[in-house]
Design a protein around this motif. Structure first.
Motif, PDB file in Angstrom:
ATOM      1  N   ALA A 232      -1.253  -0.966  -3.203  1.00 20.78           N
ATOM      2  CA  ALA A 232      -1.919  -0.408  -4.220  1.00 20.78           C
ATOM      3  C   ALA A 232      -2.476   1.283  -3.601  1.00 20.78           C
ATOM      4  CB  ALA A 232      -3.538  -0.835  -4.453  1.00 20.78           C
ATOM      5  N   GLU A 233      -2.483   1.053  -2.392  1.00 25.03           N
ATOM      6  CA  GLU A 233      -2.921   2.392  -1.681  1.00 25.03           C
ATOM      7  C   GLU A 233      -1.397   3.265  -1.768  1.00 25.03           C
ATOM      8  OE1 GLU A 233      -4.598   5.547  -0.193  1.00 25.03           O
ATOM      9  OE2 GLU A 233      -5.483   3.881  -0.848  1.00 25.03           O
ATOM     10  N   ALA A 234      -0.359   2.855  -1.338  1.00 24.13           N
ATOM     11  CA  ALA A 234       0.887   3.411  -1.499  1.00 24.13           C
ATOM     12  C   ALA A 234       1.176   3.968  -2.864  1.00 24.13           C
ATOM     13  CB  ALA A 234       1.901   2.559  -1.030  1.00 24.13           C
ATOM     14  N   MET A 235       0.913   3.126  -3.859  1.00 19.06           N
ATOM     15  CA  MET A 235       0.945   3.575  -5.235  1.00 19.06           C
ATOM     16  C   MET A 235      -0.087   5.017  -5.479  1.00 19.06           C
ATOM     17  SD  MET A 235       2.160   3.468  -8.292  1.00 19.06           S
ATOM     18  CE  MET A 235       3.155   1.960  -8.134  1.00 19.06           C
ATOM     19  N   ARG A 236      -1.312   4.751  -5.209  1.00 16.96           N
ATOM     20  CA  ARG A 236      -2.152   5.731  -5.229  1.00 16.96           C
ATOM     21  C   ARG A 236      -1.813   7.060  -4.585  1.00 16.96           C
ATOM     22  NH1 ARG A 236      -5.787   8.808  -3.586  1.00 16.96           N
ATOM     23  NH2 ARG A 236      -5.186   8.101  -1.572  1.00 16.96           N
ATOM     24  N   GLU A 237      -1.174   6.932  -3.475  1.00 15.37           N
ATOM     25  CA  GLU A 237      -0.878   8.070  -2.646  1.00 15.37           C
ATOM     26  C   GLU A 237       0.326   8.933  -3.402  1.00 15.37           C
ATOM     27  OE1 GLU A 237       0.530   9.126   2.078  1.00 15.37           O
ATOM     28  OE2 GLU A 237      -0.394   7.268   1.651  1.00 15.37           O
ATOM     29  N   ASP A 238       1.265   7.920  -3.693  1.00 16.03           N
ATOM     30  CA  ASP A 238       2.357   8.351  -4.462  1.00 16.03           C
ATOM     31  C   ASP A 238       2.115   9.385  -5.672  1.00 16.03           C
ATOM     32  OD1 ASP A 238       5.416   8.623  -5.063  1.00 16.03           O
ATOM     33  OD2 ASP A 238       4.768   7.664  -6.771  1.00 16.03           O
ATOM     34  N   LEU A 239       1.064   8.715  -6.339  1.00 16.88           N
ATOM     35  CA  LEU A 239       0.548   9.505  -7.636  1.00 16.88           C
ATOM     36  C   LEU A 239      -0.212  10.726  -7.357  1.00 16.88           C
ATOM     37  CD1 LEU A 239      -0.320   6.309  -9.837  1.00 16.88           C
ATOM     38  CD2 LEU A 239       1.475   7.538 -10.046  1.00 16.88           C
ATOM     39  N   ALA A 240      -0.925  10.610  -6.350  1.00 19.90           N
ATOM     40  CA  ALA A 240      -1.709  11.853  -5.949  1.00 19.90           C
ATOM     41  C   ALA A 240      -0.944  12.916  -5.469  1.00 19.90           C
ATOM     42  CB  ALA A 240      -2.581  11.435  -4.674  1.00 19.90           C
ATOM     43  N   ASN A 241       0.458  12.476  -5.030  1.00 20.73           N
ATOM     44  CA  ASN A 241       1.485  13.809  -4.499  1.00 20.73           C
ATOM     45  C   ASN A 241       2.171  14.364  -5.710  1.00 20.73           C
ATOM     46  OD1 ASN A 241       0.803  13.504  -1.677  1.00 20.73           O
ATOM     47  ND2 ASN A 241       2.269  11.817  -1.428  1.00 20.73           N
ATOM     48  N   ARG A 242       2.449  13.316  -6.626  1.00 18.50           N
ATOM     49  CA  ARG A 242       2.975  14.038  -7.537  1.00 18.50           C
ATOM     50  C   ARG A 242       2.221  14.594  -8.713  1.00 18.50           C
ATOM     51  NH1 ARG A 242       5.399   8.289  -9.450  1.00 18.50           N
ATOM     52  NH2 ARG A 242       6.343   9.627 -11.282  1.00 18.50           N
ATOM     53  N   PHE A 243       1.020  14.189  -9.092  1.00 13.23           N
ATOM     54  CA  PHE A 243       0.026  14.723  -9.786  1.00 13.23           C
ATOM     55  C   PHE A 243      -1.397  15.096  -9.258  1.00 13.23           C
ATOM     56  CE2 PHE A 243       2.918  11.799 -11.735  1.00 13.23           C
ATOM     57  CZ  PHE A 243       3.591  12.401 -12.710  1.00 13.23           C
ATOM     58  N   PRO A 244      -1.295  16.017  -8.298  1.00 16.41           N
ATOM     59  CA  PRO A 244      -2.425  16.374  -7.641  1.00 16.41           C
ATOM     60  C   PRO A 244      -3.560  16.965  -8.466  1.00 16.41           C
ATOM     61  CG  PRO A 244      -0.729  18.111  -7.285  1.00 16.41           C
ATOM     62  CD  PRO A 244      -0.132  17.076  -8.197  1.00 16.41           C
ATOM     63  N   GLY A 245      -3.356  17.342  -9.496  1.00 18.84           N
ATOM     64  CA  GLY A 245      -4.436  17.740 -10.356  1.00 18.84           C
ATOM     65  C   GLY A 245      -4.903  16.766 -11.143  1.00 18.84           C
ATOM     66  N   VAL A 246      -4.543  15.486 -11.155  1.00 18.91           N
ATOM     67  CA  VAL A 246      -4.952  14.534 -11.946  1.00 18.91           C
ATOM     68  C   VAL A 246      -5.671  13.294 -11.007  1.00 18.91           C
ATOM     69  CG1 VAL A 246      -4.440  12.706 -13.562  1.00 18.91           C
ATOM     70  CG2 VAL A 246      -3.126  14.636 -13.621  1.00 18.91           C
ATOM     71  N   ILE A 247      -4.830  13.048  -9.902  1.00 12.55           N
ATOM     72  CA  ILE A 247      -5.643  12.251  -8.876  1.00 12.55           C
ATOM     73  C   ILE A 247      -5.649  12.745  -7.545  1.00 12.55           C
ATOM     74  CG2 ILE A 247      -4.952  10.001  -7.696  1.00 12.55           C
ATOM     75  CD1 ILE A 247      -3.085   9.316 -10.212  1.00 12.55           C
ATOM     76  N   ALA A 248      -7.083  12.444  -6.936  1.00 11.95           N
ATOM     77  CA  ALA A 248      -7.109  13.226  -5.746  1.00 11.95           C
ATOM     78  C   ALA A 248      -6.249  12.749  -4.406  1.00 11.95           C
ATOM     79  CB  ALA A 248      -8.529  13.156  -5.315  1.00 11.95           C
ATOM     80  N   ALA A 249      -6.051  13.479  -3.564  1.00  6.38           N
ATOM     81  CA  ALA A 249      -5.557  12.616  -2.576  1.00  6.38           C
ATOM     82  C   ALA A 249      -6.005  11.880  -1.602  1.00  6.38           C
ATOM     83  CB  ALA A 249      -4.952  13.976  -1.508  1.00  6.38           C
TER      84      ALA A 249
END
Length: 249
Positions: A232-249
């Motif tokens: 789950a954390e790897a998924m969240r980190e990947d999304l944060a890297n791809r969509f930084p304006g949507v998901i906080a790092a």
């Protein structure tokens, strides 16, 4: 349509080309632009976007509360069998738990047997209590029961677990997942809690800052029982890297 085709059909299709507040005025605000997504049958889809992105506007449109927009929602919100659970429970304090649940039903159904519903939500001992005697977590269960009593095809949840402690939130998430499995309904949940969404969703719908538009739909194909913390954390980190304006790092 064949039975197989019916099973694959989408429960809800939303296409909002544009929604503008104050159109024709001196300072129009475009809240939504080219936002299109579907909610499939028997799935949990989570709508995620930054604060002020237009998510609430989108919910108002798909609930049929705002028809001043360019686009379409299919089926018609008035005929789609949608039930809503708001962030605040919105219970009548002078009515008991059971009365609050039954008041949402058509008059012809207010005498219906709801024993199984109350039991599934752990509300049986609380049926005669009043909202002032409930914790926030229990009040949210009552609000969920009120929506489920309508036997909706689509359940819309607006930040349903916010401000709850971890145990209460986890318990409600389990109830939602179990209800989807048991009843076959579809769920569209708005949340800012990405970890929560990754835990229970079948798909994540990521929307941009205002005017809201769909950035991507992310399928979460791993079974929920196998979504451990590391994954789950790897998924969240990947999304944060791809969509930084949507998901906080």
């Amino acid at each position: 349509m064949s039975d197989a085709g019916a099973e694959r059909a989408d429960a809800l299709s939303v296409s909002i080309r544009s929604k503008v507040y104050g159109a024709g005025g001196p300072e129009p605000v475009e809240a939504v632009r080219d936002l299109s997504f579907v909610v499939r049958r028997s799935e949990i889809a989570c709508l995620i976007g930054p604060s002020g992105a237009g998510k609430t506007t989108t919910l108002r449109i798909l609930l049929g509360l705002d028809d001043a927009y360019d686009g379409a929602v299919t089926p018609d919100p008035r005929e789609a069998g949608i039930a809503m659970v708001f962030q605040e429970p919105r219970l009548l304090p002078w009515r008991s738990v059971e009365q609050n649940v039954r008041l949402g039903l058509p008059r012809s159904e207010r005498g219906r047997d709801l024993d199984a519903l109350f039991e599934s939500l752990g509300l049986t001992p609380w049926r005669g209590r009043y909202p002032g005697k409930l914790s926030l977590g229990m009040a949210r269960r009552v609000a969920l029961a009120r929506a489920l009593a309508l036997r909706p095809r689509i359940l819309v949840l607006d930040e349903p677990f916010v401000s709850l402690d971890d145990r209460a939130a986890a318990s409600l998430r389990e109830i939602v997942v179990a209800t989807v499995a048991r009843e076959g309904m579809s769920v569209l949940m708005v949340t800012h809690n990405v970890a929560e969404a990754i835990e229970i969703a079948d798909r994540l719908l990521l929307v941009s800052a205002r005017p809201a538009s769909l950035l991507t739909a992310v399928a979460l194909d791993r079974p929920r029982s196998e979504r451990d913390r590391a994954w789950a954390e790897a998924m969240r980190e990947d999304l944060a890297n791809r969509f930084p304006g949507v998901i906080a790092a």
